[in-house]
Design a protein around this motif. Structure first.
Motif, PDB file in Angstrom:
ATOM      1  N   GLN A  86       0.840  -1.217   0.000  1.00  0.00           N
ATOM      2  CA  GLN A  86       0.000   0.000   0.000  1.00  0.00           C
ATOM      3  C   GLN A  86       0.866   1.254   0.000  1.00  0.00           C
ATOM      4  OE1 GLN A  86      -2.543  -0.491   3.402  1.00  0.00           O
ATOM      5  NE2 GLN A  86      -4.001  -1.752   2.263  1.00  0.00           N
TER       6      GLN A  86
ATOM      7  N   ASP B 277       0.498   3.908  -3.009  1.00  0.00           N
ATOM      8  CA  ASP B 277       0.036   5.277  -2.739  1.00  0.00           C
ATOM      9  C   ASP B 277       0.994   6.303  -3.323  1.00  0.00           C
ATOM     10  OD1 ASP B 277      -2.109   4.311  -1.418  1.00  0.00           O
ATOM     11  OD2 ASP B 277      -1.343   4.717   0.604  1.00  0.00           O
TER      12      ASP B 277
ATOM     13  N   GLY C 209      -2.742  -3.249  -3.735  1.00  0.00           N
ATOM     14  CA  GLY C 209      -2.258  -2.466  -4.880  1.00  0.00           C
ATOM     15  C   GLY C 209      -1.339  -3.217  -5.823  1.00  0.00           C
TER      16      GLY C 209
ATOM     17  N   SER D 261      -9.890   1.639  -6.847  1.00  0.00           N
ATOM     18  CA  SER D 261      -8.919   2.670  -6.453  1.00  0.00           C
ATOM     19  C   SER D 261      -9.029   3.878  -7.372  1.00  0.00           C
ATOM     20  CB  SER D 261      -7.505   2.110  -6.434  1.00  0.00           C
ATOM     21  OG  SER D 261      -6.933   2.156  -7.703  1.00  0.00           O
TER      22      SER D 261
ATOM     23  N   ARG E 278     -10.135   7.977  -6.217  1.00  0.00           N
ATOM     24  CA  ARG E 278      -9.200   9.115  -6.373  1.00  0.00           C
ATOM     25  C   ARG E 278      -9.899  10.419  -6.722  1.00  0.00           C
ATOM     26  NH1 ARG E 278      -3.947   8.235  -6.323  1.00  0.00           N
ATOM     27  NH2 ARG E 278      -3.403  10.016  -7.590  1.00  0.00           N
TER      28      ARG E 278
END
Ligand SMILES: O=C(CO)[C@@H](O)[C@H](O)COP(=O)(O)O
Ligand SMILES: [Fe+2]
Length: 241
Positions: A174, A178, A203, A237, A241
């Motif tokens: 993660q 990120d 991710g 994801s 955003r």
């Protein structure tokens, strides 16, 4: 975020008929083929090297060959692997004193560059090189053998300087995702239908799977299940955003 790539690890296949096993995986929907090169020194096991890759290349001319180099002195085999037809050269950070030179040599050949880390190595150690590589491969088992159980979140010794709490694999992935939206994050070791969700949610987008895919009676079904988890996580994801 980069797309999902499912990469069967051919170590789990019948190596006496490697080319037809590779074709079987491609016909089942594999995006890449993951080839585990072990030298009996960096890891306590031995597999194959560039001569085998060279024989394989003409049998699967369009396949993307991702070579996972579990070898000491990874800089030694870069030219040989390019000449053999590898597309991506992933070396272990722990195996070299000079990752920068390794990265430069791989780039010079035109291959993509990956850095792999063992379960006990922190992703923080990869950060200095991250802008000059394509992929970070996070080992979720100790390298050396297929068929092991994934070790998610069992690494209390891994610590980050920005947070002194012990962090496990999920948080490491993660952390990378990120900060590096376009990076290929590859997970390798014990990944299959029962463990994919955690990898995808964290991710990871490049999924290596040996036993779960190659030894399955329905490799196409397993590949599509793995892909579905990753695609859904990517979509989620992007919406967030
Ligand atoms: O690099 C390695 C092992 O060192 C892997 O690529 C394994 O070969 C994956 O196999 P499974 O754990 O999925 O069976
Ligand atoms: Fe591997």
């Amino acid at each position: 975020m980069p797309s999902c790539k499912i990469c069967p690890s051919m170590l789990s296949s019948d190596l006496s008929v490697l080319a037809s096993e590779c074709q079987r995986m491609l016909d089942s929907g594999a995006d890449y083929l993951h080839l585990d090169v072990m030298d009996g020194h960096f890891v306590p096991n031995f597999t194959f090297g560039h001569p085998v890759v060279k024989c394989l290349r003409p049998k699967v001319p369009r396949a993307f060959l991702d070579v996972h180099m579990m070898v000491s002195e990874p800089d030694k085999w870069i030219e040989n692997m390019r000449d053999a037809g590898a597309d991506q050269y992933t070396f272990h950070l722990e195996a070299t004193e000079d990752p920068v030179s390794c990265i430069r040599k791989i780039r010079d050949t035109g291959m993509k560059v990956g850095i792999a880390i063992k379960p006990g190595t922190s992703v923080e150690d990869v950060i200095p090189y991250i802008d000059s590589i394509d992929t970070v491969l996070i080992m979720t088992v100790e390298p050396g053998f297929g068929g092991q159980k994934l070790m998610f979140d069992m690494m209390p010794k891994v610590r980050f300087s920005f947070d002194l709490q012990p962090l496990g694999h999920v948080l490491q992935i993660q952390y990378l995702r990120d900060r590096y939206r376009h990076l290929d994050i590859e997970v390798d070791g014990g990944v299959g239908p029962s463990t994919i969700q955690a990898c995808a949610d964290a991710g990871a987008n490049m999924i290596v799977s040996g036993t779960a895919v190659v030894s399955s009676d329905d490799p196409r079904g397993v590949i599509s299940l793995l892909r579905q988890s990753v695609d859904e996580a990517i979509q989620k994801s992007q919406l967030e955003r």
